[in-house]
Design a protein around this motif. Structure first.
Motif, short mmCIF file in Angstrom:
data_model
loop_
_atom_site.label_atom_id
_atom_site.label_comp_id
_atom_site.label_asym_id
_atom_site.label_seq_id
_atom_site.Cartn_x
_atom_site.Cartn_y
_atom_site.Cartn_z
N ALA A 1 0.80 -1.28 0.01
CA ALA A 1 0.05 -0.13 -0.12
C ALA A 1 0.83 1.21 -0.09
O ALA A 1 2.13 1.26 0.45
CB ALA A 1 -0.80 -0.12 1.37
N SER A 2 0.52 2.25 -0.62
CA SER A 2 1.27 3.73 -0.75
C SER A 2 1.02 4.15 0.65
O SER A 2 1.91 5.01 0.97
CB SER A 2 0.62 4.47 -1.45
N THR A 3 0.14 3.86 1.62
CA THR A 3 -0.19 4.61 2.90
C THR A 3 -0.43 3.63 3.65
O THR A 3 -1.42 2.64 3.61
CB THR A 3 -1.20 5.69 2.69
N PRO A 4 0.40 3.47 4.81
CA PRO A 4 -0.11 2.39 5.94
C PRO A 4 -1.38 2.81 6.55
O PRO A 4 -1.74 3.75 6.78
CB PRO A 4 1.31 2.73 7.04
N HIS A 5 -1.96 1.74 6.92
CA HIS A 5 -3.21 1.83 7.70
C HIS A 5 -2.98 2.43 8.79
O HIS A 5 -1.80 2.30 9.37
CB HIS A 5 -3.88 0.35 7.97
N SER A 6 -3.79 3.15 9.54
CA SER A 6 -3.69 3.89 10.70
C SER A 6 -3.38 2.89 11.84
O SER A 6 -2.73 3.42 12.67
CB SER A 6 -4.97 4.69 11.35
N MET A 7 -3.92 1.56 11.81
CA MET A 7 -3.48 0.62 12.89
C MET A 7 -1.83 0.39 12.75
O MET A 7 -1.13 0.03 13.58
CB MET A 7 -3.97 -0.65 12.78
N ASP A 8 -1.31 0.22 11.25
CA ASP A 8 -0.06 -0.23 11.21
C ASP A 8 0.91 1.29 11.51
O ASP A 8 2.07 0.86 11.88
CB ASP A 8 0.06 -0.54 9.65
N GLU A 9 0.45 2.35 11.16
CA GLU A 9 0.92 3.46 11.44
C GLU A 9 1.38 3.59 13.13
O GLU A 9 2.45 3.94 13.48
CB GLU A 9 0.17 4.65 10.94
N SER A 10 0.51 3.29 13.84
CA SER A 10 0.36 3.42 15.20
C SER A 10 1.64 2.17 15.75
O SER A 10 2.25 2.50 17.02
CB SER A 10 -0.68 3.15 15.95
N THR A 11 1.46 0.96 15.23
CA THR A 11 2.22 0.11 15.66
C THR A 11 3.80 0.53 15.24
O THR A 11 4.63 0.23 15.93
CB THR A 11 2.05 -1.22 14.76
N ALA A 12 4.19 0.83 13.96
CA ALA A 12 5.37 1.09 13.71
C ALA A 12 5.79 2.25 14.37
O ALA A 12 7.11 2.05 14.84
CB ALA A 12 5.47 1.63 12.29
N LYS A 13 4.95 3.42 14.63
CA LYS A 13 5.88 4.31 15.68
C LYS A 13 5.95 3.93 17.05
O LYS A 13 6.93 4.14 17.58
CB LYS A 13 4.50 5.45 15.74
N GLY A 14 5.11 2.89 17.50
CA GLY A 14 5.23 2.51 18.82
C GLY A 14 6.53 1.53 18.81
O GLY A 14 7.24 1.64 19.76
N ILE A 15 6.61 0.75 17.85
CA ILE A 15 8.07 0.24 17.68
C ILE A 15 9.04 0.88 17.92
O ILE A 15 10.31 0.69 18.61
CB ILE A 15 7.95 -1.01 16.32
N PHE A 16 9.01 1.73 16.97
CA PHE A 16 10.24 2.88 17.03
C PHE A 16 10.59 3.48 18.28
O PHE A 16 11.77 3.70 18.73
CB PHE A 16 10.31 3.76 15.65
N LYS A 17 9.49 4.04 18.77
CA LYS A 17 9.64 4.88 20.05
C LYS A 17 10.12 3.91 21.17
O LYS A 17 10.96 4.22 21.89
CB LYS A 17 8.17 5.44 20.47
N TYR A 18 9.57 2.66 21.31
CA TYR A 18 10.10 1.68 22.35
C TYR A 18 11.67 1.46 22.04
O TYR A 18 12.33 1.39 23.13
CB TYR A 18 9.32 0.52 22.31
N LEU A 19 11.88 1.05 20.82
CA LEU A 19 13.63 0.89 20.51
C LEU A 19 14.34 2.12 20.92
O LEU A 19 15.23 1.83 21.65
CB LEU A 19 13.65 0.33 19.10
N LYS A 20 13.79 3.09 20.70
CA LYS A 20 14.53 4.44 21.04
C LYS A 20 14.67 4.54 22.61
O LYS A 20 15.91 4.83 23.03
CB LYS A 20 13.81 5.56 20.30
#
Length: 107
Positions: free
Chosen positions: A19-38
């Motif tokens: 998809a060209s734009t991540p689903h809102s659920m996927d967006e939240s998941t990806a951002k959560g992953i990045f934030k947690y690892l940071k």
């Protein structure tokens, strides 16, 4: 690349990367992953995301968005996570265990 970042990118690779734009659920998941690892001191870079995306053939626009979030979080900028519940405790446990197993320095 540390195994924990590989695992994080595996989670993202399981999303609809065509998809060209991540689903809102996927967006939240990806951002959560990045934030947690940071927070654990093992930030995911835009280069990490782009390398995996190129390897697996992710949609270019999808890749730009996800890599942009990674870069923003890595640099310490704030991001809005609309649905933080989508970054599950299971994912946190798996990623946290990999950080511990690899004896990566945490901040």
């Amino acid at each position: 690349m540390p195994a924990v970042i590989e695992k994080a990118l595996d989670y993202i690779g399981g999303m609809n990367t065509s998809a060209s734009t991540p689903h809102s659920m996927d967006e939240s998941t990806a951002k959560g992953i990045f934030k947690y690892l940071k927070e654990l001191g093992v930030p995911v870079s835009a280069a990490d995301v782009t390398a995996r995306a190129n390897q697996e053939g992710w949609n270019t626009e999808f890749t730009k968005k996800v890599a942009g979030w990674a870069a923003k979080i890595e640099s310490g900028d704030r991001v809005l996570i609309k649905n933080p519940e989508y970054f599950s405790s299971y994912m946190q446990e798996q990623l946290g265990a990999l950080v511990q197993a690899e004896h990566l320095p945490t901040e």
